[in-house]
Design a protein around this motif. Structure first.
Motif, PDB file in Angstrom:
ATOM      1  N   SER A  58     100.000 131.557  71.106  1.00 27.06           N
ATOM      2  CA  SER A  58      98.579 131.562  71.068  1.00 27.06           C
ATOM      3  C   SER A  58      98.205 131.479  72.652  1.00 27.06           C
ATOM      4  CB  SER A  58      98.023 130.497  70.233  1.00 27.06           C
ATOM      5  OG  SER A  58      96.531 130.154  70.455  1.00 27.06           O
ATOM      6  N   LEU A  59      96.954 131.630  73.019  1.00 25.74           N
ATOM      7  CA  LEU A  59      96.622 131.657  74.524  1.00 25.74           C
ATOM      8  C   LEU A  59      96.391 130.128  74.844  1.00 25.74           C
ATOM      9  CD1 LEU A  59      94.027 134.456  74.987  1.00 25.74           C
ATOM     10  CD2 LEU A  59      95.989 134.279  75.914  1.00 25.74           C
ATOM     11  N   ASP A  60      96.169 129.595  73.956  1.00 25.07           N
ATOM     12  CA  ASP A  60      96.010 127.945  74.264  1.00 25.07           C
ATOM     13  C   ASP A  60      97.271 127.124  74.253  1.00 25.07           C
ATOM     14  OD1 ASP A  60      96.163 128.215  71.637  1.00 25.07           O
ATOM     15  OD2 ASP A  60      94.621 126.677  71.265  1.00 25.07           O
ATOM     16  N   GLN A  61      98.317 127.923  74.160  1.00 22.16           N
ATOM     17  CA  GLN A  61      99.835 127.406  74.246  1.00 22.16           C
ATOM     18  C   GLN A  61     100.124 126.555  75.440  1.00 22.16           C
ATOM     19  OE1 GLN A  61     102.415 126.016  72.920  1.00 22.16           O
ATOM     20  NE2 GLN A  61     103.363 127.848  71.919  1.00 22.16           N
ATOM     21  N   GLU A  62     100.541 125.256  75.133  1.00 19.64           N
ATOM     22  CA  GLU A  62     100.803 124.308  76.426  1.00 19.64           C
ATOM     23  C   GLU A  62     102.002 124.781  77.407  1.00 19.64           C
ATOM     24  OE1 GLU A  62      98.673 122.043  77.551  1.00 19.64           O
ATOM     25  OE2 GLU A  62      97.323 122.703  75.934  1.00 19.64           O
ATOM     26  N   ILE A  63     102.848 125.619  76.746  1.00 21.82           N
ATOM     27  CA  ILE A  63     104.285 125.965  77.592  1.00 21.82           C
ATOM     28  C   ILE A  63     103.716 127.230  78.449  1.00 21.82           C
ATOM     29  CG2 ILE A  63     106.499 126.329  77.670  1.00 21.82           C
ATOM     30  CD1 ILE A  63     106.485 124.823  74.807  1.00 21.82           C
ATOM     31  N   ARG A  64     103.494 126.998  79.675  1.00 19.51           N
ATOM     32  CA  ARG A  64     103.307 128.228  80.324  1.00 19.51           C
ATOM     33  C   ARG A  64     103.482 128.089  81.997  1.00 19.51           C
ATOM     34  NH1 ARG A  64      97.473 126.579  78.767  1.00 19.51           N
ATOM     35  NH2 ARG A  64      97.212 124.734  80.287  1.00 19.51           N
TER      36      ARG A  64
END
Length: 102
Positions: A58-64
């Motif tokens: 998902s675009l709101d994934q925290e691992i980035r």
């Protein structure tokens, strides 16, 4: 008496097959529905592909990790660490603030 028992066993087996086959069809439909939902989210840009393992996240994934103007999202910390190691092996390094953002 033996014929009644045999008929009862055959009927029981037939009922069992009907119900287990029905649940298999339901699980197949659920899997197809989930796949279509993921395809829709990818098409609308709500999900992106993990650059390491190829999983959709998902675009709101925290691992980035921010790499210049690009933001890469990962399904796990292991994938993120592999990506950073690949960059370092290739002679590139991500700035410290970009790693902290991850």
């Amino acid at each position: 008496m033996l014929i009644k028992l045999l008929i009862f066993a055959v009927c029981g087996w037939a009922l069992f097959k009907m119900f287990t086959n029905d649940s298999k069809k339901k699980s197949d439909k659920d899997a197809a529905k989930k796949a279509k939902d993921i395809e829709r989210k990818v098409a609308t840009g709500e999900m992106v592909k993990d650059p390491v393992c190829g999983a959709y996240v998902s675009l709101d994934q925290e691992i980035r990790v921010r790499d210049g103007e690009n933001i890469h999202r990962f399904c796990s910390y292991e994938c993120r660490d592999k990506y950073l190691a690949q960059l370092e092996q290739g002679g590139r390094e991500i700035a410290a603030e970009a790693k902290e953002e991850a």
